[in-house]
Write an enzyme that holds these catalytic residues in place. Structure first.
Site, short mmCIF file in Angstrom:
data_model
loop_
_atom_site.label_atom_id
_atom_site.label_comp_id
_atom_site.label_asym_id
_atom_site.label_seq_id
_atom_site.Cartn_x
_atom_site.Cartn_y
_atom_site.Cartn_z
N GLY A 150 -6.12 67.30 34.00
CA GLY A 150 -5.27 67.07 32.83
C GLY A 150 -5.67 68.06 31.75
N THR B 198 -1.57 63.44 31.28
CA THR B 198 -1.10 64.53 30.41
C THR B 198 0.34 64.90 30.72
OG1 THR B 198 -3.35 65.40 30.27
CG2 THR B 198 -1.55 66.92 29.70
N GLU C 272 5.32 59.75 14.21
CA GLU C 272 5.15 58.55 15.06
C GLU C 272 4.46 57.46 14.25
OE1 GLU C 272 3.86 59.26 19.14
OE2 GLU C 272 4.30 61.37 18.81
N HIS D 92 1.64 50.15 24.62
CA HIS D 92 2.71 50.85 23.92
C HIS D 92 3.83 49.85 23.70
CE1 HIS D 92 5.66 53.81 22.74
NE2 HIS D 92 4.74 54.77 22.82
N ARG E 34 0.51 51.01 16.59
CA ARG E 34 0.96 50.42 17.87
C ARG E 34 0.48 49.02 18.14
NH1 ARG E 34 0.38 55.55 21.73
NH2 ARG E 34 2.09 56.55 20.65
N HIS F 167 -0.96 51.33 27.96
CA HIS F 167 -0.67 52.74 27.75
C HIS F 167 -1.93 53.60 27.69
CE1 HIS F 167 1.72 56.12 26.39
NE2 HIS F 167 1.04 56.22 25.27
N GLU G 107 -9.42 61.11 27.87
CA GLU G 107 -9.24 59.65 27.84
C GLU G 107 -10.40 58.88 28.48
OE1 GLU G 107 -5.25 58.45 28.79
OE2 GLU G 107 -5.79 56.32 28.83
N ARG H 210 -5.94 53.79 18.96
CA ARG H 210 -5.69 55.23 18.81
C ARG H 210 -4.41 55.48 18.01
NH1 ARG H 210 -2.44 58.89 22.00
NH2 ARG H 210 -1.87 57.11 23.26
N LEU I 164 -4.10 63.87 23.17
CA LEU I 164 -4.11 65.23 23.73
C LEU I 164 -5.06 66.08 22.87
CD1 LEU I 164 -0.26 65.53 24.32
CD2 LEU I 164 -2.00 65.35 26.11
#
Ligand code: FAD
Ligand code: SIN
Length: 531
Positions: free
Chosen positions: A18, A50, A122, A250, A297, A358, A382, A393, A399
């Site tokens: 990834g 990823t 987001e 998520h 989230r 998620h 991760e 998170r 990423l």
């Protein structure tokens, strides 16, 4: 199965392909031109979390409206008080430099009409700061990084190679090692899945970049390779691990029974103004948080969970009907297309959504340099607990974490790699006394059982009774799997099952030990006030 009668020597052994594994490989290959670098990955080159990343990567790009301080604050607020502030500051301040490297490697991020990078928003972000490539950012990153890796002459990229266990003093001295002892990593045992042979890799440096473990849950956005192998391997090798109770669900996976893993409806869709509605079409987020649909989230997922429990319905809805369709389609072509294939026309239909596992916020402890508690074992992405995410998170910080810590590991090695010797006496894999496992169906049954236990008892809202049940059932599964594992010829699915049980058990134990509700951990018995 045969253990291969030779030891493969490689300067760097990288497990996982990834963003964390590939970016580390590229940096080391460019700097250490005479070094040998081996990447092992258990599936195709690009099969990983990823590849499925949608929203993008967060960074402070436009300093006239945004600042490091705001990104740091947003990250700390999402992390619910247990982020490591030094780490948060370091990652966020390094982000623009790491992003420029990705761009130099050929990653195309979307630009607006003025030719400037288009920045999305987001949940939990107070500014637009997410660089993206349509709604397929991860696939674009994998494309560019794999293209670069294929050009590097000193990288040997082995697909369908499954890392079984790390090699430490435990294998070399045949002594039982305790968790308090200082140990060193000497490489790993790796199953060549096509040839059905176990290879022994002896390495000066090992990088664990194996990603997360969403497959312990029945509903997850993670692909089937996300089985927690790295966390379980590191745990068996006695590395320090923490914060595994913080699981991120998520809020908006597409509700499409039978589809596994769940298809994600990016949080960036809510960033563009999409609205959550209950089964009867009423808005509800205003009752849970002032930030409404753009709360972090953990808050949105728990709000939806509460609505579902109250109404007894399987999903809520995401309403995009008021958004500019052409602009939406341009930013989210993949989501638009997916909805259309299911007969959902977002111009007039609401999208049915529900929460899905998620991301795992905890993992193998690493320091700023991406060093684990085991000498010469680095970890990034991760699979780690770096201190960036705390209990929850912030969207699109993951990423970023991978590229920052892979860079830091590389940078640290520019100073110490020349001092590291090849290990001696690394024993080859011992497969004496095993027989072919005739009953593969047992593995399938057990894998499904792990998912059911975790979804029923260690989900968005847990309780003391649920955790106790999960612990008892997982212990039974552990015993059964140990018997099978000790006597059967190894296969990827058997090893994955062992790791799924281990990580599920660890999540349950960490949950049992947590005495306060934070971020992605919520035990109903610890609540003073009802939602
Ligand atoms: P991965 O990308 O998962 O790579 C792990 C690699 O290790 C894989 O190649 C795997 O095959 C390999 N591997 C695992 N075990 C073994 C083994 N035993 N032997 C050999 N190889 C092994 N984050 C963001 O920041 N922005 C987003 O927009 C975003 N969107 C997401 C959307 C989805 C649907 C999902 C699932 C996640 C998203 N995330 C996002 C999270 C993010 O994608 C991941 O956290 C991140 O990509 C992890 O990168 P990684 O390199 O650590 O692991
Ligand atoms: C998303 O696009 O909603 C996922 C972003 C993330 O997981 O960071």
């Amino acid at each position: 199965m045969n253990a291969e009668k030779k030891v493969h020597k490689t300067d760097f052994l990288i497990i996982g392909s990834g963003i964390a594994g590939l970016s580390f490989a590229l940096k080391t290959a460019t700097h250490f031109k005479n070094a040998s670098i081996t990447i092992v990955t258990k599936n195709k080159k690009n099969e990983c979390n990823t590849k499925y990343a949608q929203g993008g990567i967060s960074t402070v790009w436009n300093k006239t409206v945004d600042s490091f301080e705001q990104h740091i604050q947003d990250t700390l607020i999402a992390g619910d008080g247990i982020c490591n502030e030094d780490i948060v500051k370091m990652v966020i301040e390094d982000a623009p430099t790491r992003l420029k490297e990705l761009i130099d490697w050929g990653v195309n991020f979307d630009k607006n009409k003025k030719g400037e990078y288009s920045l999305g928003r987001e949940g939990g972000h107070s500014q637009d700061r997410v660089l993206h490539h349509k709604d397929i950012t991860g696939a674009e990153i994998e494309r560019a990084l794999i293209e670069q890796v294929e050009k590097a002459k000193n990288i040997n990229f082995l697909t369908y190679h499954y890392a079984i266990d790390l090699i430490t003093e435990h294998q070399v001295t045949k002594k039982r090692i305790t968790r308090k002892e200082k140990t060193t990593c000497f490489g790993a045992y790796v199953l060549d899945e096509k040839k059905n042979k176990v290879k022994t890799f002896s390495a000066k440096v090992t990088m664990l970049a194996t990603g997360g473990n969403g497959q312990v849950y029945s509903t997850t956005t993670n692909p089937v390779v996300a089985t927690g192998d790295g966390i379980a391997m590191a745990y068996r090798a006695k590395a320090e691990i923490s914060d595994l109770e913080f699981i991120q669900f998520h809020p908006t996976a597409l509700y499409n029974p039978g589809e596994y893993p769940a298809f994600l409806i990016s949080e960036a869709v809510r960033g563009e103004g999409a609205i959550l509605r209950d089964y009867h079409g009423k808005r509800f987020m205003q009752r849970y948080d002032d930030r409404e649909e753009l709360a972090s989230r953990d808050i949105v997922a728990r709000a939806i969970d509460n609505e579902l429990k109250k109404s007894g319905t399987p999903n809520v809805y995401l309403d995009c009907t008021h958004l500019d369709y052409d602009a939406f389609k341009k930013h989210f072509p993949n989501i638009t297309e997916k909805c259309l294939t299911l007969g959902i026309d977002i111009r007039k239909d609401y999208i049915p959504v529900c929460p899905a596992q998620h991301y795992i916020c905890g993992g193998i402890n690493i320091n700023k340099k991406a060093k684990t508690s085991i000498k010469n074992l680095y970890a990034s992405g991760e699979v780690t607990r770096s201190g960036l995410h705390g209990a929850n998170r912030l969207a699109s910080n993951s990423l970023l974490e991978g590229i920052v810590f892979s860079h830091n590991a590389f940078y640290n090695l520019t100073k110490r790699f020349h001092k590291i010797e090849f290990p001696t006496n690394v024993p080859q894999w011992n497969d004496s006394g095993v027989v072919k496992n005739m009953e593969k169906i047992l593995i399938t049954h057990d894998r499904n059982e792990v998912k059911t236990i975790m979804s029923n008892y260690v989900g968005i809202v847990r309780s003391n009774e649920r955790l106790l049940r999960a612990e008892k059932r997982l212990l039974n599964l552990y015993e059964d799997n140990k018997r099978l594992y000790d006597h059967s010829e190894l296969s990827t699915d058997l090893c994955e099952l062992r790791n799924l049980i281990t990580t599920a058990y660890l999540i349950t134990q960490f949950s049992k030990n947590r005495k306060d509700n934070k971020g992605g951990f919520y035990n109903a018995d610890l609540i003073k006030k009802e939602l």
